[in-house]
Design a protein around this motif. Structure first.
Motif, PDB file in Angstrom:
ATOM      1  N   GLU A   1      48.989 -76.828  46.117  1.00  0.00           N
ATOM      2  CA  GLU A   1      49.098 -75.582  46.575  1.00  0.00           C
ATOM      3  C   GLU A   1      48.283 -74.361  45.823  1.00  0.00           C
ATOM      4  OE1 GLU A   1      53.294 -75.043  45.120  1.00  0.00           O
ATOM      5  OE2 GLU A   1      53.898 -75.874  46.947  1.00  0.00           O
ATOM      6  N   LYS A   2      47.844 -74.481  44.566  1.00  0.00           N
ATOM      7  CA  LYS A   2      46.611 -73.676  43.970  1.00  0.00           C
ATOM      8  C   LYS A   2      45.503 -73.768  44.691  1.00  0.00           C
ATOM      9  CE  LYS A   2      48.256 -73.993  39.010  1.00  0.00           C
ATOM     10  NZ  LYS A   2      48.203 -72.395  38.653  1.00  0.00           N
ATOM     11  N   CYS A   3      45.053 -74.819  45.198  1.00  0.00           N
ATOM     12  CA  CYS A   3      43.866 -75.319  45.824  1.00  0.00           C
ATOM     13  C   CYS A   3      43.653 -75.113  47.139  1.00  0.00           C
ATOM     14  CB  CYS A   3      43.222 -76.610  45.082  1.00  0.00           C
ATOM     15  SG  CYS A   3      42.931 -76.503  43.380  1.00  0.00           S
ATOM     16  N   SER A   4      44.703 -74.829  47.916  1.00  0.00           N
ATOM     17  CA  SER A   4      44.609 -74.888  49.371  1.00  0.00           C
ATOM     18  C   SER A   4      44.592 -73.327  49.531  1.00  0.00           C
ATOM     19  CB  SER A   4      46.015 -75.090  49.809  1.00  0.00           C
ATOM     20  OG  SER A   4      46.148 -76.809  49.584  1.00  0.00           O
ATOM     21  N   GLU A   5      44.607 -73.015  50.865  1.00  0.00           N
ATOM     22  CA  GLU A   5      44.310 -71.657  51.404  1.00  0.00           C
ATOM     23  C   GLU A   5      45.680 -70.882  50.957  1.00  0.00           C
ATOM     24  OE1 GLU A   5      43.959 -69.293  55.706  1.00  0.00           O
ATOM     25  OE2 GLU A   5      43.980 -71.639  55.651  1.00  0.00           O
ATOM     26  N   GLY A   6      45.092 -69.395  50.299  1.00  0.00           N
ATOM     27  CA  GLY A   6      46.115 -68.797  49.831  1.00  0.00           C
ATOM     28  C   GLY A   6      46.364 -68.994  48.355  1.00  0.00           C
ATOM     29  N   GLY A   7      46.035 -70.099  47.934  1.00  0.00           N
ATOM     30  CA  GLY A   7      46.418 -70.248  46.409  1.00  0.00           C
ATOM     31  C   GLY A   7      45.558 -69.472  45.533  1.00  0.00           C
ATOM     32  N   SER A   8      45.705 -69.470  44.425  1.00  0.00           N
ATOM     33  CA  SER A   8      44.912 -68.862  43.362  1.00  0.00           C
ATOM     34  C   SER A   8      43.461 -69.489  43.111  1.00  0.00           C
ATOM     35  CB  SER A   8      45.702 -68.863  41.838  1.00  0.00           C
ATOM     36  OG  SER A   8      45.972 -70.213  41.282  1.00  0.00           O
ATOM     37  N   GLU A   9      43.523 -70.907  43.203  1.00  0.00           N
ATOM     38  CA  GLU A   9      42.311 -71.722  43.397  1.00  0.00           C
ATOM     39  C   GLU A   9      41.664 -71.995  44.785  1.00  0.00           C
ATOM     40  OE1 GLU A   9      42.009 -74.577  40.249  1.00  0.00           O
ATOM     41  OE2 GLU A   9      43.657 -73.506  39.171  1.00  0.00           O
TER      42      GLU A   9
ATOM     43  N   TYR B   1      37.877 -77.349  46.316  1.00  0.00           N
ATOM     44  CA  TYR B   1      37.899 -78.569  47.238  1.00  0.00           C
ATOM     45  C   TYR B   1      38.098 -79.869  46.696  1.00  0.00           C
ATOM     46  CZ  TYR B   1      36.851 -75.186  50.962  1.00  0.00           C
ATOM     47  OH  TYR B   1      37.119 -73.901  51.832  1.00  0.00           O
ATOM     48  N   HIS B   2      37.150 -80.021  45.673  1.00  0.00           N
ATOM     49  CA  HIS B   2      37.042 -81.395  44.895  1.00  0.00           C
ATOM     50  C   HIS B   2      38.302 -81.700  44.273  1.00  0.00           C
ATOM     51  CE1 HIS B   2      32.469 -81.417  45.422  1.00  0.00           C
ATOM     52  NE2 HIS B   2      33.006 -81.443  46.628  1.00  0.00           N
ATOM     53  N   THR B   3      39.041 -80.773  43.425  1.00  0.00           N
ATOM     54  CA  THR B   3      40.149 -80.803  42.679  1.00  0.00           C
ATOM     55  C   THR B   3      41.389 -81.146  43.853  1.00  0.00           C
ATOM     56  OG1 THR B   3      39.399 -79.765  40.865  1.00  0.00           O
ATOM     57  CG2 THR B   3      41.787 -80.185  41.165  1.00  0.00           C
ATOM     58  N   LEU B   4      41.002 -80.394  44.811  1.00  0.00           N
ATOM     59  CA  LEU B   4      42.345 -80.569  45.824  1.00  0.00           C
ATOM     60  C   LEU B   4      42.233 -82.050  46.323  1.00  0.00           C
ATOM     61  CD1 LEU B   4      44.463 -79.641  47.919  1.00  0.00           C
ATOM     62  CD2 LEU B   4      42.564 -78.608  49.245  1.00  0.00           C
ATOM     63  N   GLY B   5      41.079 -82.690  46.775  1.00  0.00           N
ATOM     64  CA  GLY B   5      41.116 -83.862  47.341  1.00  0.00           C
ATOM     65  C   GLY B   5      41.502 -84.898  46.412  1.00  0.00           C
TER      66      GLY B   5
ATOM     67  N   THR C   1      47.634 -89.527  55.851  1.00  0.00           N
ATOM     68  CA  THR C   1      47.078 -88.184  56.046  1.00  0.00           C
ATOM     69  C   THR C   1      46.577 -87.463  54.625  1.00  0.00           C
ATOM     70  OG1 THR C   1      48.777 -87.912  57.592  1.00  0.00           O
ATOM     71  CG2 THR C   1      47.693 -85.904  56.683  1.00  0.00           C
ATOM     72  N   MET C   2      47.330 -87.681  53.536  1.00  0.00           N
ATOM     73  CA  MET C   2      46.788 -87.420  52.171  1.00  0.00           C
ATOM     74  C   MET C   2      45.337 -87.881  52.151  1.00  0.00           C
ATOM     75  SD  MET C   2      48.617 -85.169  50.431  1.00  0.00           S
ATOM     76  CE  MET C   2      50.155 -84.640  50.499  1.00  0.00           C
ATOM     77  N   LEU C   3      45.178 -89.236  52.145  1.00  0.00           N
ATOM     78  CA  LEU C   3      43.753 -89.914  52.072  1.00  0.00           C
ATOM     79  C   LEU C   3      42.785 -89.296  53.018  1.00  0.00           C
ATOM     80  CD1 LEU C   3      44.910 -93.659  51.535  1.00  0.00           C
ATOM     81  CD2 LEU C   3      44.163 -91.938  49.717  1.00  0.00           C
ATOM     82  N   ASP C   4      43.090 -89.216  54.075  1.00  0.00           N
ATOM     83  CA  ASP C   4      41.943 -88.542  55.163  1.00  0.00           C
ATOM     84  C   ASP C   4      41.766 -87.170  54.594  1.00  0.00           C
ATOM     85  OD1 ASP C   4      41.947 -91.034  56.870  1.00  0.00           O
ATOM     86  OD2 ASP C   4      43.446 -90.315  57.933  1.00  0.00           O
ATOM     87  N   ASN C   5      42.810 -86.477  54.128  1.00  0.00           N
ATOM     88  CA  ASN C   5      42.571 -84.802  53.829  1.00  0.00           C
ATOM     89  C   ASN C   5      41.541 -85.082  52.758  1.00  0.00           C
ATOM     90  OD1 ASN C   5      43.993 -83.996  56.161  1.00  0.00           O
ATOM     91  ND2 ASN C   5      45.736 -83.657  54.765  1.00  0.00           N
ATOM     92  N   ALA C   6      41.970 -86.030  51.771  1.00  0.00           N
ATOM     93  CA  ALA C   6      41.122 -86.055  50.573  1.00  0.00           C
ATOM     94  C   ALA C   6      39.547 -86.277  50.917  1.00  0.00           C
ATOM     95  CB  ALA C   6      41.785 -87.097  49.585  1.00  0.00           C
ATOM     96  N   ILE C   7      39.535 -87.024  51.608  1.00  0.00           N
ATOM     97  CA  ILE C   7      38.205 -87.598  52.008  1.00  0.00           C
ATOM     98  C   ILE C   7      37.375 -86.363  52.629  1.00  0.00           C
ATOM     99  CG2 ILE C   7      36.723 -88.870  53.711  1.00  0.00           C
ATOM    100  CD1 ILE C   7      38.778 -91.114  53.090  1.00  0.00           C
ATOM    101  N   ALA C   8      37.955 -85.563  53.532  1.00  0.00           N
ATOM    102  CA  ALA C   8      37.440 -84.367  54.004  1.00  0.00           C
ATOM    103  C   ALA C   8      37.106 -83.353  53.053  1.00  0.00           C
ATOM    104  CB  ALA C   8      38.213 -83.773  54.912  1.00  0.00           C
ATOM    105  N   ASN C   9      37.954 -83.303  52.211  1.00  0.00           N
ATOM    106  CA  ASN C   9      37.743 -82.451  50.945  1.00  0.00           C
ATOM    107  C   ASN C   9      36.630 -82.746  49.891  1.00  0.00           C
ATOM    108  OD1 ASN C   9      39.490 -80.023  51.464  1.00  0.00           O
ATOM    109  ND2 ASN C   9      41.072 -81.248  51.117  1.00  0.00           N
ATOM    110  N   PHE C  10      36.650 -83.924  49.928  1.00  0.00           N
ATOM    111  CA  PHE C  10      35.416 -84.568  49.203  1.00  0.00           C
ATOM    112  C   PHE C  10      33.883 -84.219  49.718  1.00  0.00           C
ATOM    113  CE2 PHE C  10      38.480 -88.041  47.533  1.00  0.00           C
ATOM    114  CZ  PHE C  10      38.845 -87.199  46.513  1.00  0.00           C
TER     115      PHE C  10
END
Length: 483
Positions: A113-121, A125-129, A177-186
């Protein structure tokens, strides 16, 4: 006033919030050592540590090692698990690990939540991934062992107190889905600094995190083989993952401020004896790891192996694991696992070309397994063993030898994955790994129970748990069950 906040799946309790009209009183009531808003780079370090020590290297692994006969339970709870008395069906058995996983998932939710759109960070992207990958990892362990578990309504303390159970099939979609999103963010550029030394797994090396994500996709794609075989993608994902053991995901211990979980389990509990059935497999192959895996109990005159299912409940008699060293790493995903996955996938695809590729992958896996840090054999040792003992068996029955070699290589730090493999193989009709505990005929634990924290507080979990005897009769979904 210190506020306590216990995060469990069922929400549990939220501490009361006091308010005063005076700013001075507000300041007095603040505890600067208990901040309510912590940056993601601090949270993620704790989750990495917990994922390794409190989940992968936890009671889950200790009990799995008994069920899969890597170790024999010879004392107290481990003995009860060995003879199938109480422990496999009790809601208290895995409660610490159950709680640890849900704490991790809650903390990861906060980071996401922090690292996604609208979050404080936003834009981190890399920490999000990393948080998305670790969510997939913890969630997969949870559902692999427990089946249907609370997820979509979980992690909402103060709002939903008795979340429903989600189907394992749906949870696996979340994992991918989480793994695919992580790869995209990396793959994205980020302005936030690297985690650096706060990344206890990769030191901020995002390229290796991306390889870890692809490796997990290979693992979980193979996991679904009974339901949806997709061996070409197992190979494709594995080929985008680790290229050597130097890249594998392992948590290291320094032996002072941090110590290996299996070492701590021996020094604190001393519940295991050396497994007769594992020893027999090694002897049948003239496997040099037999001399590396076991040692006599300190102070005794001989190495005594414990009979699977029928040991005496006694300490300081049976031999013990020689791999339970103080600095033995915890493997979240090893390079040798990926090569074993490729070997199995090639065997299942069939044909002369694929069998040749399976042979190469199997040899790579055995080389890596021989050179694990707490074994210390060489590539030459592995190649000699492969030629003399493995290749003839592989030629006779490729699938059996691939899976038996994987089973042996997973002693002892990868016991949970060995347990998952065994259940998947049995569901697929591939009875290629022999276990000797006579209790298995009617009481092999097909799954782990839910944690007592939620059996006692969440009616949905309590109804699913019943009296706990379902662990002997109901497979998880990916092994052919309904939940």
């Amino acid at each position: 006033m210190r506020k306590t906040f216990n995060i469990l799946v069922s929400g549990l309790l939220v501490a009361a919030t006091w308010s005063c009209s005076e700013d001075t009183m507000d300041d007095i009531n603040k505890n600067v050592n208990d901040p309510t808003n912590v940056s993601s780079n601090l949270i993620i370090t704790d989750v990495m540590t917990s994922s390794a020590f409190s989940v992968t290297g936890s009671d889950l692994a200790f009990y799995a090692s008994v069920y899969i006969e890597h170790n024999v339970g010879v004392w107290n709870q481990s003995y009860n698990a060995e003879i199938r008395s109480g422990e496999p069906s009790s809601a208290t058995t895995y409660n610490n690990s159950w709680d640890a996983i849900y704490r991790n998932l809650y903390n990861l939710k906060v980071i996401i939540e922090k690292c996604s759109e609208g979050g404080s960070e936003e834009g981190n992207y890399h920490t999000l991934g990393i948080a998305q990958l670790l969510t997939a990892y913890n969630l997969a362990i949870l559902t692999d062992l427990m089946g249907d578990v609370p997820w979509s309504e979980a992690l909402q303390p103060g709002f939903i107190y008795t979340p429903k159970l989600d189907k394992q099939e749906d949870i696996y979609q979340v994992v991918f889905t989480m793994l695919d999103n992580a790869i995209a963010n990396f793959d994205k550029e980020t302005l936030f600094p690297s985690l650096g030394a706060q990344d206890f797994l990769y030191g901020g090396n995002i390229a290796n995190w991306k390889k870890f994500a692809y490796g997990l996709k290979a693992r979980y794609t193979m996991r679904l083989s009974y339901r949806n075989p997709d061996y070409a993608n197992v190979i494709a994902y594995a080929n985008q993952s680790f290229t050597s053991a130097a890249e594998q995901c392992q948590f290291n211990y320094n032996g002072t401020t941090s110590q290996s979980p299996f070492y701590r389990f021996f020094t604190d509990r001393d519940y295991f004896g050396a497994s007769q059935s594992l020893h027999d497999k090694l002897i049948a192959r003239n496997d040099p790891r037999d001399a590396k895996f076991f040692k006599k109990y300190p102070g005794t005159d001989a190495l005594v192996f414990a009979p699977n299912g029928t040991p005496d409940q006694v300490q300081k008699v049976y031999g013990i694991s020689a791999l339970s060293t103080i600095t033995a790493p915890t493997y979240l995903l090893s390079y040798h696992e990926l090569e074993f996955l490729k070997a199995e996938a090639y065997v299942r695809l069939g044909g002369a070309t694929n069998l040749a590729l399976a042979q190469t992958a199997l040899q790579n896996a055995i080389r890596a397994a021989f050179q694990k840090v707490n074994i210390g054999l060489t590539q030459a040792d592995a190649d000699a063993y492969f030629t003399s003992a493995v290749l003839p068996r592989f030629t006779s029955d490729p699938l059996s030898e691939v899976m038996n070699q994987k089973y042996i290589a997973f002693f002892e730090e990868e016991a949970v994955e060995a347990y998952n493999d065994y259940r998947r193989l049995m569901a697929m009709g591939d009875d290629v790994i022999q276990l000797d505990n006579p209790k298995n005929a009617t009481q092999f634990p097909l799954r782990f129970t839910y944690g007592a924290s939620d059996v006692t507080t969440n009616v949905n979990v309590r109804e699913a748990y019943g009296d706990g005897q379902y662990v002997y009769t109901e497979n998880v979904w990916w092994a052919g069950g309904t939940r």
